[in-house]
Design a protein around this motif. Structure first.
Motif, mmCIF file in Angstrom:
data_model
loop_
_atom_site.group_PDB
_atom_site.id
_atom_site.type_symbol
_atom_site.label_atom_id
_atom_site.label_comp_id
_atom_site.label_asym_id
_atom_site.label_seq_id
_atom_site.Cartn_x
_atom_site.Cartn_y
_atom_site.Cartn_z
ATOM 1 N N GLY A 1 -9.808 27.460 -5.265
ATOM 2 C CA GLY A 1 -11.403 27.239 -5.470
ATOM 3 C C GLY A 1 -11.829 26.431 -4.339
ATOM 4 N N PHE A 2 -13.015 26.740 -3.744
ATOM 5 C CA PHE A 2 -13.571 26.151 -2.624
ATOM 6 C C PHE A 2 -14.143 24.970 -2.883
ATOM 7 C CE2 PHE A 2 -17.166 25.618 0.321
ATOM 8 C CZ PHE A 2 -16.652 25.775 1.655
ATOM 9 N N GLN A 3 -13.915 24.009 -1.887
ATOM 10 C CA GLN A 3 -14.171 22.569 -2.348
ATOM 11 C C GLN A 3 -14.742 21.968 -1.082
ATOM 12 O OE1 GLN A 3 -11.349 19.900 -3.824
ATOM 13 N NE2 GLN A 3 -12.995 19.131 -5.533
ATOM 14 N N MET A 4 -15.747 21.115 -1.059
ATOM 15 C CA MET A 4 -15.880 20.438 0.199
ATOM 16 C C MET A 4 -15.251 19.039 0.069
ATOM 17 S SD MET A 4 -18.259 21.297 2.721
ATOM 18 C CE MET A 4 -19.357 22.690 2.834
ATOM 19 N N GLN A 5 -14.576 18.752 1.225
ATOM 20 C CA GLN A 5 -13.836 17.686 1.115
ATOM 21 C C GLN A 5 -14.181 16.652 2.571
ATOM 22 O OE1 GLN A 5 -9.569 19.205 0.987
ATOM 23 N NE2 GLN A 5 -9.807 18.944 -1.119
ATOM 24 N N SER A 6 -14.808 15.677 2.365
ATOM 25 C CA SER A 6 -15.164 14.671 3.575
ATOM 26 C C SER A 6 -15.907 15.654 4.621
ATOM 27 C CB SER A 6 -13.999 14.238 4.094
ATOM 28 O OG SER A 6 -13.245 13.388 3.318
ATOM 29 N N GLY A 7 -16.965 16.560 4.213
ATOM 30 C CA GLY A 7 -17.745 17.307 5.099
ATOM 31 C C GLY A 7 -17.115 18.718 5.560
ATOM 32 N N ASP A 8 -15.953 18.889 5.098
ATOM 33 C CA ASP A 8 -15.365 20.240 5.428
ATOM 34 C C ASP A 8 -15.276 20.934 4.517
ATOM 35 O OD1 ASP A 8 -15.681 20.190 8.478
ATOM 36 O OD2 ASP A 8 -14.075 18.784 8.304
ATOM 37 N N VAL B 1 -8.649 25.090 -2.292
ATOM 38 C CA VAL B 1 -7.651 24.228 -2.979
ATOM 39 C C VAL B 1 -6.967 24.951 -4.190
ATOM 40 C CG1 VAL B 1 -8.368 22.221 -2.141
ATOM 41 C CG2 VAL B 1 -9.097 22.764 -4.190
ATOM 42 N N ILE C 1 -6.128 25.844 -7.974
ATOM 43 C CA ILE C 1 -6.606 25.243 -9.185
ATOM 44 C C ILE C 1 -5.818 25.824 -10.380
ATOM 45 C CG2 ILE C 1 -9.295 25.314 -8.509
ATOM 46 C CD1 ILE C 1 -9.496 27.861 -9.928
ATOM 47 N N ALA D 1 -15.803 35.105 -5.042
ATOM 48 C CA ALA D 1 -16.444 35.300 -3.827
ATOM 49 C C ALA D 1 -16.213 34.230 -2.746
ATOM 50 C CB ALA D 1 -17.900 35.260 -4.164
ATOM 51 N N PRO D 2 -16.560 34.561 -1.575
ATOM 52 C CA PRO D 2 -16.498 33.706 -0.400
ATOM 53 C C PRO D 2 -17.181 32.201 -0.780
ATOM 54 C CG PRO D 2 -16.844 35.710 0.523
ATOM 55 C CD PRO D 2 -16.883 35.877 -0.997
ATOM 56 N N GLU D 3 -16.459 31.117 -0.359
ATOM 57 C CA GLU D 3 -17.021 30.042 -0.606
ATOM 58 C C GLU D 3 -16.996 29.572 -1.994
ATOM 59 O OE1 GLU D 3 -18.826 31.652 1.873
ATOM 60 O OE2 GLU D 3 -17.569 30.866 3.117
ATOM 61 N N ALA D 4 -16.444 30.376 -2.794
ATOM 62 C CA ALA D 4 -16.242 30.006 -4.314
ATOM 63 C C ALA D 4 -14.748 30.291 -4.802
ATOM 64 C CB ALA D 4 -17.177 31.073 -5.097
ATOM 65 N N LEU D 5 -14.565 31.161 -5.647
ATOM 66 C CA LEU D 5 -13.238 31.291 -6.261
ATOM 67 C C LEU D 5 -12.548 32.405 -5.343
ATOM 68 C CD1 LEU D 5 -14.009 30.865 -10.048
ATOM 69 C CD2 LEU D 5 -12.408 29.389 -8.885
ATOM 70 N N GLN E 1 -21.390 18.144 9.240
ATOM 71 C CA GLN E 1 -20.631 17.425 8.294
ATOM 72 C C GLN E 1 -21.393 16.199 7.705
ATOM 73 O OE1 GLN E 1 -17.490 16.048 11.240
ATOM 74 N NE2 GLN E 1 -16.344 17.795 10.731
ATOM 75 N N ALA F 1 -22.936 18.072 4.687
ATOM 76 C CA ALA F 1 -21.875 18.169 3.690
ATOM 77 C C ALA F 1 -21.407 17.073 2.938
ATOM 78 C CB ALA F 1 -20.578 19.178 4.228
ATOM 79 N N ASP G 1 -21.121 15.511 -1.279
ATOM 80 C CA ASP G 1 -19.522 15.489 -1.897
ATOM 81 C C ASP G 1 -19.785 14.993 -3.210
ATOM 82 O OD1 ASP G 1 -18.140 16.254 0.231
ATOM 83 O OD2 ASP G 1 -17.397 14.193 0.768
ATOM 84 N N TYR H 1 -15.716 25.540 -12.242
ATOM 85 C CA TYR H 1 -16.121 26.755 -12.121
ATOM 86 C C TYR H 1 -16.278 27.584 -13.273
ATOM 87 C CZ TYR H 1 -15.321 26.899 -6.934
ATOM 88 O OH TYR H 1 -15.829 26.989 -5.589
#
Lengths: 164, 436
Positions: free
Chosen positions: A84-91, A95, A97, A111-115, B79, B82, B86, B276
């Motif tokens: 799954g897509f996840q934002m981590q510290s701005g990026d 990861v 699941i 889909a891209p930027e999702a699952l 960043q 984003a 968070d 999700y």
């Protein structure tokens, strides 16, 4: 004579239509896979010569109960996991699941930027226009889906939006 | 080979790419300077032409600095936006524009949005995999600070712990963001609406007391005031989310019959996979559920194309400036032609004059590029401060590998271009040079 011409012209007119139908049915067979509970539509990946690739697909749960996807496998990769897509510290990052629950009656868009299904340890390059088979494991069933390889910068399946 | 490359740590890959980009300049330097000690004459030349050298270095530094600053700034902004999202795992709102809903719920850019009703909210709240469900009810303000109705659980999720005071416990209490000019114990009356059109007297009689302050989060929420959602409903003359037997304790559970509605709901599930799953469940005809992170990543992907274009434009600008500097250098070597010719007449080989001219050009390029890197970082730091002050989004633009790669590529490319004036100097006739 007129009748013969009419038949001949009808053949010329209808033959391409039959050919189109046949082609469409073939594509439909490729684009759609079904189990007793899930429908997989438009599975696709991106052209790559790297070690990893993501597989995206639209999933529909046609039942009134939650259905769990427990894993997947393909002969072209050493391992397949659900990410799954996840934002981590701005990026952004994909990861793992673990298992994926498709809620009752819901549509889930991988889909891209999702699952996505993440293929690791690719054994061969993925070339645009080619296909490969992937087997999805769900509630004791194994569903074979045909994955189409799109261009390296594709953001959707080339037939996205078509009804099946 | 590729497997080995992918197994390397990212920092090592970046370092090796930087080294590869610098390789042409290093190899060229080794070949051109082989067998010569040009440093004494080079430094003498720099000392003699100190002002001209400074002008050339400054031109290169400014062009490199602009390129580096732009790229670092774009990354810092990406960043920063984003990071501000968070804490917002999944947003559920009435069907409409995801971007509008994201701007309103995450970045507090208030917008007229349809409300989610009590039954729908109850469905979300009672979902077995939902760990945190909180209304985000915006629309009121105090001066420039948006007043947002929510729950104590949301405040804890957003701020983790308060720097001062305690959580709001009744409809008359509020928590202030770190940048709100209100202290614990201060009172204020909210205006209806946000900005210039806000009605100052619409909620006359409604007063809040600040009971706590949130720490700095680097998000627009630093400028917000958070109040119990019951208070927002109450000042608008609506039901307060609880039945007649309500004991006055703010927060969930809410009764669907007495729930007037909320424009957005924050949802956090027990795992990413469950989040999700919740998105799939609540993306239906009545609600839309979206990940702000996904929306941002798609926007950033569009910006990525712009970033590539900016990188190319930056290099082109730098090369054009350097070409101008090299043209100036050619004129300078013509002015110095008598001395260079004298050097050759004294026995220095033509290749030595070639090496000296090339090393002078590359010296200016390297000093200019290094100064440009520093200038770029300083410029982007200043711009980041200005953006943070205007948007409350903490933007931290720092030097990273892409900028170093651009500068390394620039040095290699221009060191090749520097062969041209060196070649012209070497080709110049000694006798003609001595005659001036």
């Amino acid at each position: 004579m007129k009748k013969a011409l009419l038949i001949a012209s009808t053949m010329f007119i209808t033959t391409p239509a039959f050919a189109d139908d046949h082609k469409h049915n073939e594509q439909e067979e490729h684009h759609l896979s079904e189990s007793s509970a899930l429908r997989f539509i438009h599975a696709w990946s991106r052209e790559t010569s790297g070690e990893e690739a993501l597989v995206f697909v639209e999933i529909e749960n046609t039942t009134d109960r939650d259905v769990m996807i427990t894993g997947a496998e393909t002969h072209i990769a050493a391992d397949v996991s659900v990410v799954g897509f996840q934002m981590q510290s701005g990026d952004g990052a994909y990861v793992p699941i673990g298992e994926l629950v498709v809620p009752a009656g819901a549509e889930m868009d991988l889909a891209p930027e999702a699952l996505a299904f993440k293929l690791s340890g690719l054994k061969e390059p993925l070339e645009h226009g080619a296909h490969f088979e992937m087997h999805v494991l769900s509630d004791g069933e194994e569903i074979e889906i045909d994955v189409e390889i799109e261009e390296a910068d594709a953001h959707q399946h080339s037939h996205a939006g078509h009804q099946h | 080979m590729m497997a080995f490359w992918y197994d390397l740590p990212v920092a090592v890959q970046d370092g090796l790419v930087g080294l590869m980009l610098l390789t042409p300049a290093i190899v060229l330097g080794a070949v051109v300077l082989r067998g010569f000690e040009t440093r004494p004459l080079l430094f003498a030349l720099v000392r003699q032409q100190v002002w001209l050298s400074i002008v050339f270095v400054a031109l290169i530094a400014v062009s490199v600095g602009i390129g580096v600053g732009l790229i670092a700034q774009e990354r810092g902004l990406r960043q920063g936006t984003a990071r501000a999202a968070d804490k917002f795992d999944l947003i559920v709102a009435a069907p409409g524009s995801e971007i509008t809903a994201m701007l309103a719920a995450v970045y507090l850019q208030a917008s007229d949005m349809p409300l989610i009703d009590g039954e729908t909210y109850h469905d979300i709240e009672s979902h077995p995999r939902a760990e945190l469900v909180a209304p985000i009810a915006f629309g009121d303000s105090w001066k420039d600070a948006p007043v947002v109705g929510t729950t104590p659980q949301f405040v804890v999720h957003l701020a983790e712990s308060l720097t001062e005071g305690r959580m709001f416990a009744s409809e008359e209490e509020a928590i202030a963001g770190a940048r709100v000019p209100l202290s614990v114990g201060d009172e204020f009356s909210p205006a209806h609406g946000v900005g210039g059109a806000a009605e100052e007297d619409a909620h006359r009689g409604a007063n809040y007391t600040i009971t706590g302050k949130m720490p700095l989060t680097g998000t627009p929420w630093d400028r917000a005031i958070l109040v119990p959602v019951e208070a927002v409903w109450g000042v608008h003359g609506l039901a307060v989310g609880h039945g007649p037997e309500w004991d006055g304790v703010v927060g969930p559970p809410f009764e669907p019959r007495y729930f007037p509605g909320t424009p957005a709901v924050l949802v956090r599930a027990d795992s990413l996979g469950s989040t999700y799953g919740l998105q799939a469940t609540f993306n239906n005809d009545e609600t839309m559920a979206f990940f702000p992170g996904t929306i941002l990543a798609r926007l950033h992907a569009l910006m990525g194309d712009v970033r590539q274009l900016m990188s190319v434009l930056a290099v082109i600008t730098q090369v054009l400036v350097t070409a101008s500097v090299l043209a100036g250098l050619m004129m300078l070597t013509k002015l110095l032609s008598r001395r260079l010719a004298l050097l050759r007449a004294l026995g220095a080989p033509g290749r030595f004059v070639f090496a000296l001219t090339w090393s002078y050009a590359v010296f200016l390029i390297v000093i200019g590029a290094a100064s440009g890197l520093t200038l770029g970082v300083l410029a982007s730091w200043a711009i980041s401060q200005a953006i943070t002050a205007r948007t409350d989004i903490l933007v931290q633009a720092t030097l990273d590998w892409p900028e170093i790669h651009i500068v390394a590529g620039f040095i290699s490319l221009t060191s090749i271009l520097a062969l041209l004036p060196a070649l012209l100097t070497m080709k110049r006739s000694v006798i003609a040079g001595l005659r001036g």
